[in-house]
Design an enzyme around this catalytic site. Structure first.
Site, short mmCIF file in Angstrom:
data_model
loop_
_atom_site.label_atom_id
_atom_site.label_comp_id
_atom_site.label_asym_id
_atom_site.label_seq_id
_atom_site.Cartn_x
_atom_site.Cartn_y
_atom_site.Cartn_z
CG HIS A 192 -2.17 -0.82 1.01
ND1 HIS A 192 -2.22 -2.17 1.31
CD2 HIS A 192 -3.41 -0.51 0.54
CE1 HIS A 192 -3.41 -2.64 1.04
NE2 HIS A 192 -4.15 -1.67 0.57
N GLY A 193 2.05 1.21 0.52
CA GLY A 193 2.85 2.42 0.51
C GLY A 193 4.22 2.24 1.12
#
Length: 498
Positions: A324-325
């Site tokens: 996700h990041g």
């Protein structure tokens, strides 16, 4: 180009539909696929022309590797092909998404001064990379055949799912593009597609974008929030991300059905879940499918004892958070979800009335399971939304402080809902001292409405429930017109960042 924009709704989509069905009507099937792929590349390149070079290089390299695997039959050769595909795809993703994160941490740990590249993250790279990685893995293992170039390009670039999912598989998409029966206009699919698209648009424009205003303000003012305002900000984000991602998923499925393409369900009322494990069976379902198929099962899944099962679960949730990041906040977010899912897998506590693979010793009511799951998820979103661990820690400190400074009125004042403009202005003139309370009431109304909607039928159930009746037609029309009027403040979808 955004789904929630005038350009997309009134120009791009009509042109693409007309070209697709027009070419197929005259049996120009290959040309129709080429046209659809070309329009999808326009859709993607509209965000930034530079992105086109990256996705095209990714497509050409992966397709070339698939072609080379046609002539490789030995196991060592296929292993080399598998390793090449994994290194290329993950290397591409690492360079654009994670390079600076690793350099920053190396500099911090070893007191070095390597320069950061500040690389612009290509839109949707995590999605189309995983999509192609799954294909190359299956090609290397002999589970997938080699397809024509136009089929492969259409599979990768199909615009409804290109930038924010679902993460589709070749075996569920390419056969649909090859099926001649899908080339004819289908009124039933098209009407369902319209319902899904409009309901998704409503979730995004009328709810998520409105709640985004207090959320953005609150997370920018982390160190000045008191306890009530922190609660309001966290709840606002809890519902913003729900209706943002749910809205995109509905719109993507709806667009697919307009083209007679059935995209997999990626979002199935996750806030109704009564355990964290059930939550992940309902939220971003195709990402979970990818990690289970290509990581969890190859690691041994649940076949090698409880300790190995727990370790495998923690690994896939660590990877999910990191997917996700490139930030420690995402890693922590994924890790705590992994711990709770691993706990659920132990089967110590069960939910009354829910099917169980392994009988539990203790059972709790469904409402208690839901309350714990919803509370845990809302708190975990603090890590997901915060720009750093310090900001996340401050939010939790605000919750524990029990302080009150009236900051919640400032948070509520940022919410600009045009539907309540007259009411707010009237109170501002008639009772200026009450204006702040009106803002707060409006925000609480949105939170209550969001809470109410998460327990109702989801958009897919509504779209597939019977015919496109006159009542449903009027309701969809009103929501669509309402959304169009509200499109003056266009915003991107949250999952575009991943």
């Amino acid at each position: 180009m955004l789904f929630n924009s005038f350009l997309f709704i009134f120009i791009f989509l009509p042109l693409t539909l007309a070209g697709w069905y027009g070419l197929n009507r005259y049996k120009h099937y290959e040309t129709a696929k080429a046209f659809l792929a070309g329009m999808s590349l326009w859709f993607y390149g509209y965000f930034n022309f530079y992105y086109l070079a990256i996705i095209l290089v990714s497509i050409i390299v992966n397709y070339s590797l698939s072609f080379l695997l046609k002539s490789i039959t030995s196991k060592p050769g296929r292993r080399i092909g598998l390793l090449t595909g994994i290194v290329f795809n993950l290397g591409l993703l690492f360079y654009f998404k994670y390079y600076d994160f690793f350099v920053e941490n190396i500099n911090a740990a070893f007191h070095t001064s390597f320069a950061l590249k500040h690389i612009l993250l290509p839109l949707g790279i995590s999605f189309f990379t995983f999509q192609q990685l799954s294909f190359i893995i299956d090609r290397s293992l002999g589970r997938a055949e080699h397809y024509s170039f136009i089929n492969y390009v259409t599979f990768v670039t199909f615009f409804p799912q290109l930038v924010a999912g679902p993460i589709v598989l070749y075996k569920e998409m390419i056969p649909q593009f090859e099926d001649v029966s899908n080339r004819k206009f289908n009124a039933g699919n098209f009407s369902q597609g319209i319902i899904l698209f409009v309901l998704g648009l409503g979730k995004k424009v009328l709810i998520a974008d409105v709640l985004a205003l207090p959320v953005n303000y609150g997370f920018a003012q982390t160190f000045s929030l008191d306890t009530p305002s922190t609660i309001l900000v966290i709840l606002s984000y809890t519902f913003e991300i729900y209706f943002d991602f749910s809205g995109y998923s509905d719109m993507a499925m709806g667009l697919g059905r307009m083209f007679n393409i059935m995209l997999p369900v990626n979002f199935n009322s996750p806030y109704q879940a009564c355990s964290v494990k059930e939550l992940w069976q309902r939220w971003h379902m195709t990402l979970s499918r990818f990690f289970v198929t290509y990581v969890y099962i190859p690691l041994g899944g649940s076949r090698k004892g409880k300790l190995r099962t727990i370790l495998n679960t923690l690994i896939i949730f660590f990877l999910s958070g990191f997917w996700h990041g490139a930030s420690w906040t995402f890693i922590v977010w994924g890790a705590i979800h992994g711990v709770l899912v691993a706990w659920d897998n132990l089967g110590i506590i069960g939910i009354k009335g829910r099917p169980e693979k392994h009988p539990s010793k203790i059972h709790i009511p469904a409402w208690a399971g839901w309350f714990f799951t919803f509370t845990f998820l809302s708190l975990s979103w603090v890590f997901f939304r915060s720009t750093g661990m310090l900001g996340a820690a401050r939010m939790f400190k605000n919750l524990a402080a029990g302080s009150y400074t009236g900051k919640m009125f400032e948070v509520a004042a940022t919410l600009k809902a045009p539907e309540f403009y007259v009411l707010k202005e009237a109170f501002g003139l008639l009772a200026p001292n009450m204006a702040g309370y009106v803002n707060l009431i409006v925000l609480l109304f949105y939170l209550a409405l969001s809470f109410f909607l998460i327990f109702k039928k989801n958009a897919l159930a509504i779209a597939e429930d019977g015919k496109f009746t006159s009542g449903k037609c009027w309701a969809v029309t009103i929501v669509f017109v309402w959304c169009v009027i509200s499109l003056s403040q266009v915003s991107t979808f949250l999952y575009f960042n991943f």
